[in-house]
Write an enzyme that holds these catalytic residues in place. Structure first.
Site, PDB file in Angstrom:
ATOM      1  N   ARG A 188     -14.257   3.341  -6.290  1.00 15.26           N
ATOM      2  CA  ARG A 188     -13.806   3.970  -5.051  1.00 15.26           C
ATOM      3  C   ARG A 188     -14.324   5.388  -4.903  1.00 15.26           C
ATOM      4  NH1 ARG A 188      -8.846   0.733  -4.242  1.00 15.26           N
ATOM      5  NH2 ARG A 188      -7.894   1.371  -2.286  1.00 15.26           N
ATOM      6  N   ARG A 215       1.059  -7.109   6.879  1.00 19.61           N
ATOM      7  CA  ARG A 215       0.828  -7.777   5.590  1.00 19.61           C
ATOM      8  C   ARG A 215       2.141  -7.981   4.832  1.00 19.61           C
ATOM      9  NH1 ARG A 215      -3.317  -5.415   1.307  1.00 19.61           N
ATOM     10  NH2 ARG A 215      -2.156  -3.499   1.695  1.00 19.61           N
ATOM     11  N   ARG A 259       4.482  -3.949   1.198  1.00 22.11           N
ATOM     12  CA  ARG A 259       4.139  -2.879   0.264  1.00 22.11           C
ATOM     13  C   ARG A 259       4.584  -1.526   0.791  1.00 22.11           C
ATOM     14  NH1 ARG A 259      -2.066  -3.757  -1.557  1.00 22.11           N
ATOM     15  NH2 ARG A 259      -2.125  -1.513  -1.161  1.00 22.11           N
ATOM     16  N   LYS A 261     -10.306  -7.534   1.233  1.00 24.50           N
ATOM     17  CA  LYS A 261     -10.894  -7.664  -0.105  1.00 24.50           C
ATOM     18  C   LYS A 261     -10.071  -8.646  -0.958  1.00 24.50           C
ATOM     19  CE  LYS A 261     -10.491  -3.192  -0.886  1.00 24.50           C
ATOM     20  NZ  LYS A 261      -9.870  -2.787   0.395  1.00 24.50           N
ATOM     21  N   ARG A 314      -4.600   6.728   3.693  1.00 27.40           N
ATOM     22  CA  ARG A 314      -5.503   5.862   2.914  1.00 27.40           C
ATOM     23  C   ARG A 314      -6.863   5.741   3.612  1.00 27.40           C
ATOM     24  NH1 ARG A 314      -1.851   0.781   2.581  1.00 27.40           N
ATOM     25  NH2 ARG A 314      -3.616  -0.222   1.562  1.00 27.40           N
TER      26      ARG A 314
HETATM   27  P1  AP5 Z   1      -6.029  -7.808   2.253  1.00 27.32           P
HETATM   28  O1  AP5 Z   1      -6.924  -8.885   1.786  1.00 27.32           O
HETATM   29  O2  AP5 Z   1      -4.726  -7.621   1.540  1.00 27.32           O
HETATM   30  O3  AP5 Z   1      -6.829  -6.434   2.368  1.00 27.32           O
HETATM   31  P2  AP5 Z   1      -7.418  -5.498   1.230  1.00 27.32           P
HETATM   32  O4  AP5 Z   1      -8.781  -5.088   1.651  1.00 27.32           O
HETATM   33  O5  AP5 Z   1      -7.281  -6.136  -0.121  1.00 27.32           O
HETATM   34  O6  AP5 Z   1      -6.441  -4.268   1.427  1.00 27.32           O
HETATM   35  P3  AP5 Z   1      -5.623  -3.354   0.387  1.00 27.32           P
HETATM   36  O7  AP5 Z   1      -4.617  -2.605   1.198  1.00 27.32           O
HETATM   37  O8  AP5 Z   1      -5.088  -4.134  -0.770  1.00 27.32           O
HETATM   38  O9  AP5 Z   1      -6.723  -2.412  -0.057  1.00 27.32           O
HETATM   39  P4  AP5 Z   1      -6.576  -1.040  -0.612  1.00 27.32           P
HETATM   40  O10 AP5 Z   1      -7.953  -0.831  -1.075  1.00 27.32           O
HETATM   41  O11 AP5 Z   1      -6.014   0.009   0.266  1.00 27.32           O
HETATM   42  O12 AP5 Z   1      -5.393  -1.177  -1.690  1.00 27.32           O
HETATM   43  P5  AP5 Z   1      -5.400  -1.360  -3.265  1.00 27.32           P
HETATM   44  O13 AP5 Z   1      -4.329  -2.297  -3.601  1.00 27.32           O
HETATM   45  O14 AP5 Z   1      -6.765  -1.589  -3.796  1.00 27.32           O
HETATM   46  O15 AP5 Z   1      -5.741  -8.065   3.815  1.00 27.32           O
HETATM   47  C1  AP5 Z   1      -4.833  -7.250   4.517  1.00 27.32           C
HETATM   48  C2  AP5 Z   1      -4.038  -8.109   5.516  1.00 27.32           C
HETATM   49  O16 AP5 Z   1      -4.927  -8.605   6.525  1.00 27.32           O
HETATM   50  C3  AP5 Z   1      -3.402  -9.358   4.881  1.00 27.32           C
HETATM   51  O17 AP5 Z   1      -2.137  -9.537   5.468  1.00 27.32           O
HETATM   52  C4  AP5 Z   1      -4.343 -10.513   5.243  1.00 27.32           C
HETATM   53  O18 AP5 Z   1      -3.655 -11.729   5.425  1.00 27.32           O
HETATM   54  C5  AP5 Z   1      -4.941 -10.040   6.559  1.00 27.32           C
HETATM   55  N1  AP5 Z   1      -6.342 -10.413   6.725  1.00 27.32           N
HETATM   56  C6  AP5 Z   1      -7.311 -10.404   5.777  1.00 27.32           C
HETATM   57  N2  AP5 Z   1      -8.490 -10.795   6.324  1.00 27.32           N
HETATM   58  C7  AP5 Z   1      -8.246 -11.027   7.634  1.00 27.32           C
HETATM   59  C8  AP5 Z   1      -9.073 -11.465   8.722  1.00 27.32           C
HETATM   60  N3  AP5 Z   1     -10.376 -11.720   8.553  1.00 27.32           N
HETATM   61  N4  AP5 Z   1      -8.507 -11.605   9.941  1.00 27.32           N
HETATM   62  C9  AP5 Z   1      -7.166 -11.343  10.122  1.00 27.32           C
HETATM   63  N5  AP5 Z   1      -6.329 -10.930   9.118  1.00 27.32           N
HETATM   64  C10 AP5 Z   1      -6.874 -10.785   7.886  1.00 27.32           C
HETATM   65  O19 AP5 Z   1      -5.001   0.129  -3.735  1.00 27.32           O
HETATM   66  C11 AP5 Z   1      -3.704   0.645  -3.540  1.00 27.32           C
HETATM   67  C12 AP5 Z   1      -3.626   2.052  -4.129  1.00 27.32           C
HETATM   68  O20 AP5 Z   1      -3.901   2.015  -5.547  1.00 27.32           O
HETATM   69  C13 AP5 Z   1      -4.652   3.048  -3.563  1.00 27.32           C
HETATM   70  O21 AP5 Z   1      -4.223   3.649  -2.360  1.00 27.32           O
HETATM   71  C14 AP5 Z   1      -4.764   4.049  -4.728  1.00 27.32           C
HETATM   72  O22 AP5 Z   1      -3.661   4.937  -4.745  1.00 27.32           O
HETATM   73  C15 AP5 Z   1      -4.666   3.152  -5.949  1.00 27.32           C
HETATM   74  N6  AP5 Z   1      -5.990   2.682  -6.397  1.00 27.32           N
HETATM   75  C16 AP5 Z   1      -6.431   1.395  -6.434  1.00 27.32           C
HETATM   76  N7  AP5 Z   1      -7.694   1.340  -6.891  1.00 27.32           N
HETATM   77  C17 AP5 Z   1      -8.057   2.618  -7.170  1.00 27.32           C
HETATM   78  C18 AP5 Z   1      -9.264   3.200  -7.648  1.00 27.32           C
HETATM   79  N8  AP5 Z   1     -10.346   2.460  -7.943  1.00 27.32           N
HETATM   80  N9  AP5 Z   1      -9.286   4.548  -7.798  1.00 27.32           N
HETATM   81  C19 AP5 Z   1      -8.206   5.322  -7.530  1.00 27.32           C
HETATM   82  N10 AP5 Z   1      -7.043   4.827  -7.045  1.00 27.32           N
HETATM   83  C20 AP5 Z   1      -6.967   3.472  -6.868  1.00 27.32           C
END
Ligand code: AP5
Length: 215
Positions: A88, A127, A160, A13, A171
């Site tokens: 979410r 990552r 992270r 994402k 997660r």
């Molecule tokens: P990346 O693009 O970083 O993936 P992502 O989908 O953004 O993953 P996140 O871990 O950031 O998502 P998340 O939803 O768990 O975390 P968030 O920060 O929102 O890609 C990942 C890796 O893969 C990278 O190294 C990239 O280079 C590689 N990659 C990407 N595409 C690729 C491809 N096609 N092929 C190969 N490699 C690839 O949330 C963190 C925490 O915050 C949550 O756990 C929760 O506690 C809290 N939180 C956030 N939002 C909310 C909400 N709305 N409600 C409640 N709690 C929340």
């Protein structure tokens, strides 16, 4: 363009949002980034969010709905926005619909990135992100030119805290229980666009841009 990027942890994402920001000139609204900034700054909200984030659980709906509603009212969201990591839960999706209707806006699309679980774990454990500009990398799939150093700003790359295997499993579980039902929610409203997130990064970007340009 008013867009939601949906998908499990590590689906890409954040990676794809960065490409859409470049192509469409609209802001990325990442609740994860906003919450991590609040944790770093030790704000009252950050202190409340930290425990849930460290455990791979969700922060309360009230907190995230509040920060997103406020952010969507800022001037740079006039032309559009990319929601990354929000909504979410079903209550978050309902709250978003209410906020947007209050602003006289409608979503254009919900892009769902589909990726197999084994690939997600590999992506998250490899990552890295820049401490200074937050740019994301992957040690194998998107490596920096020099190990541990950001290509964009020369900042230090770090892993992270919630990208440890056990927290990743939590997660994923939380995603399947609380977030996956949103696919049906947006399918029913005709907004859902499914993308093969298993393809290489540039190929996924091409699929996403093709969908958005057709809207
Ligand atoms: P990346 O693009 O970083 O993936 P992502 O989908 O953004 O993953 P996140 O871990 O950031 O998502 P998340 O939803 O768990 O975390 P968030 O920060 O929102 O890609 C990942 C890796 O893969 C990278 O190294 C990239 O280079 C590689 N990659 C990407 N595409 C690729 C491809 N096609 N092929 C190969 N490699 C690839 O949330 C963190 C925490 O915050 C949550 O756990 C929760 O506690 C809290 N939180 C956030 N939002 C909310 C909400 N709305 N409600 C409640 N709690 C929340």
């Amino acid at each position: 363009m008013k867009l939601i990027l949906l998908g499990p942890p590590g689906a890409g994402k954040g990676t794809q949002a960065a490409q859409i920001v470049e192509s469409f000139g609209i802001p990325q609204i990442s609740t994860g980034d906003m919450l991590r900034a609040a944790v770093r700054a030790q704000t009252p909200m950050g202190l409340k969010a930290k425990e849930a984030m460290d455990a791979g659980a969700l922060v309360t709906d009230a907190i995230v709905i509040g920060i997103v509603s406020e952010r969507l009212q800022q001037e740079d969201c006039e032309k559009g926005f990319i929601l990354d990591g929000f909504p979410r839960t079903l209550p978050q999706a309902d709250a978003l619909a209410l906020t947007l209707s209050g602003l006289g806006k409608d979503l254009d699309a919900v892009v769902s990135l589909q990726v197999e679980t084994t690939a997600l774990v590999e992506r998250l454990t490899g990552r890295r992100a820049c401490r200074d500009c937050s740019r994301g990398f992957h040690v194998s799939f998107d490596p920096p030119a020099a190990e541990g150093i950001c290509d964009s700003c020369g900042g230090e790359l770090f892993q992270r805290g919630d990208d440890q295997e056990e927290t990743i499993r939590n997660r994923m579980e939380v995603y399947h229980q609380q977030t996956a039902p949103l696919e049906d929610y947006y399918r029913q409203s005709g907004l859902l666009k499914v993308v093969d997130g298993m393809a290489p990064i540039a190929a996924v970007t091409q699929q996403v841009l093709d969908i958005l340009k057709a809207i």
